[in-house]
Design a protein around this motif. Structure first.
Motif, PDB file in Angstrom:
ATOM      1  N   ILE A   6       0.863  -1.180   0.000  1.00 52.31           N
ATOM      2  CA  ILE A   6       0.000   0.000   0.000  1.00 52.31           C
ATOM      3  C   ILE A   6       0.901   1.231   0.000  1.00 52.31           C
ATOM      4  O   ILE A   6       1.771   1.362   0.855  1.00 52.31           O
ATOM      5  CB  ILE A   6      -0.914   0.024   1.234  1.00 52.31           C
ATOM      6  N   GLU A   7       0.680   2.112  -0.971  1.00 51.39           N
ATOM      7  CA  GLU A   7       1.426   3.368  -1.028  1.00 51.39           C
ATOM      8  C   GLU A   7       0.509   4.495  -0.573  1.00 51.39           C
ATOM      9  O   GLU A   7      -0.648   4.576  -0.971  1.00 51.39           O
ATOM     10  CB  GLU A   7       1.945   3.644  -2.436  1.00 51.39           C
ATOM     11  N   VAL A   8       1.036   5.363   0.265  1.00 48.62           N
ATOM     12  CA  VAL A   8       0.258   6.467   0.815  1.00 48.62           C
ATOM     13  C   VAL A   8       0.132   7.576  -0.229  1.00 48.62           C
ATOM     14  O   VAL A   8       1.137   8.043  -0.773  1.00 48.62           O
ATOM     15  CB  VAL A   8       0.923   7.018   2.099  1.00 48.62           C
ATOM     16  N   THR A   9      -1.095   7.979  -0.503  1.00 47.92           N
ATOM     17  CA  THR A   9      -1.362   9.052  -1.456  1.00 47.92           C
ATOM     18  C   THR A   9      -1.519  10.381  -0.699  1.00 47.92           C
ATOM     19  O   THR A   9      -1.711  10.370   0.525  1.00 47.92           O
ATOM     20  CB  THR A   9      -2.654   8.773  -2.240  1.00 47.92           C
ATOM     21  N   ASP A  12      -4.366  10.525   1.682  1.00 46.45           N
ATOM     22  CA  ASP A  12      -4.238   9.752   2.925  1.00 46.45           C
ATOM     23  C   ASP A  12      -3.357  10.440   3.964  1.00 46.45           C
ATOM     24  O   ASP A  12      -3.236   9.948   5.086  1.00 46.45           O
ATOM     25  CB  ASP A  12      -3.629   8.368   2.638  1.00 46.45           C
ATOM     26  N   LEU A  20      -5.549   3.457   7.468  1.00 42.17           N
ATOM     27  CA  LEU A  20      -5.071   3.188   6.113  1.00 42.17           C
ATOM     28  C   LEU A  20      -5.242   1.705   5.771  1.00 42.17           C
ATOM     29  O   LEU A  20      -5.731   1.362   4.696  1.00 42.17           O
ATOM     30  CB  LEU A  20      -3.602   3.596   5.974  1.00 42.17           C
ATOM     31  N   ASP A  23      -9.090   1.033   5.325  1.00 40.24           N
ATOM     32  CA  ASP A  23      -9.709   1.578   4.119  1.00 40.24           C
ATOM     33  C   ASP A  23      -9.066   1.107   2.815  1.00 40.24           C
ATOM     34  O   ASP A  23      -9.769   0.813   1.856  1.00 40.24           O
ATOM     35  CB  ASP A  23      -9.692   3.107   4.157  1.00 40.24           C
ATOM     36  N   ARG A  24      -7.766   1.027   2.794  1.00 39.15           N
ATOM     37  CA  ARG A  24      -7.082   0.690   1.537  1.00 39.15           C
ATOM     38  C   ARG A  24      -6.767  -0.800   1.426  1.00 39.15           C
ATOM     39  O   ARG A  24      -6.600  -1.314   0.329  1.00 39.15           O
ATOM     40  CB  ARG A  24      -5.782   1.490   1.414  1.00 39.15           C
ATOM     41  N   GLY A  25      -6.669  -1.486   2.576  1.00 43.43           N
ATOM     42  CA  GLY A  25      -6.350  -2.908   2.547  1.00 43.43           C
ATOM     43  C   GLY A  25      -7.554  -3.806   2.761  1.00 43.43           C
ATOM     44  O   GLY A  25      -7.439  -5.023   2.734  1.00 43.43           O
ATOM     45  N   SER A  26      -8.711  -3.193   3.019  1.00 46.32           N
ATOM     46  CA  SER A  26      -9.966  -3.925   3.253  1.00 46.32           C
ATOM     47  C   SER A  26      -9.904  -4.854   4.463  1.00 46.32           C
ATOM     48  O   SER A  26     -10.510  -5.921   4.467  1.00 46.32           O
ATOM     49  CB  SER A  26     -10.367  -4.717   2.002  1.00 46.32           C
ATOM     50  N   ARG A  70       5.519   3.776   1.702  1.00 49.54           N
ATOM     51  CA  ARG A  70       5.016   2.510   1.169  1.00 49.54           C
ATOM     52  C   ARG A  70       5.060   1.483   2.289  1.00 49.54           C
ATOM     53  O   ARG A  70       6.069   1.388   3.003  1.00 49.54           O
ATOM     54  CB  ARG A  70       5.902   2.074   0.008  1.00 49.54           C
TER      55      ARG A  70
END
Length: 90
Positions: A6-9, A12, A20, A23-26, A70
């Motif tokens: 997962i890369e932080v945008t 985020d 994180l 939300d991003r990894g479910s 990341r």
């Protein structure tokens, strides 16, 4: 073992690592805390080029993420990840 990156945008920025992962990894919030507690969440760059991967410390759920960071999550598909109980005061 399965690996998820997962890369932080910029959107985020400033969120907690636990949020994180949720939300991003479910992952559920409980699973996210469990992954952090067992050392399954790492920063591959280790905070610098040529350094070893940095493992996020157990209990560091409130770690604030920065855009461009990341994270690598190492998963064992047959394992259930649960947060570790806090140590009791003596």
């Amino acid at each position: 073992m399965k690996s998820l990156a997962i890369e932080v945008t910029p959107a985020d920025a400033g969120r907690t690592l636990q949020a994180l992962l949720h939300d991003r990894g479910s992952f559920s919030h409980r699973e996210a805390r469990g992954l952090i507690d067992v050392g399954a969440v790492r920063q591959p760059s280790g905070g610098g080029q040529g350094r070893r991967p940095a493992v996020i410390r157990p209990g560091d759920y409130a770690h604030r993420v920065v855009p461009g960071e990341r994270y690598e999550i190492l998963l064992d598909p047959g394992r259930r990840y649960r947060p570790q109980p806090r140590p009791r005061p003596v």
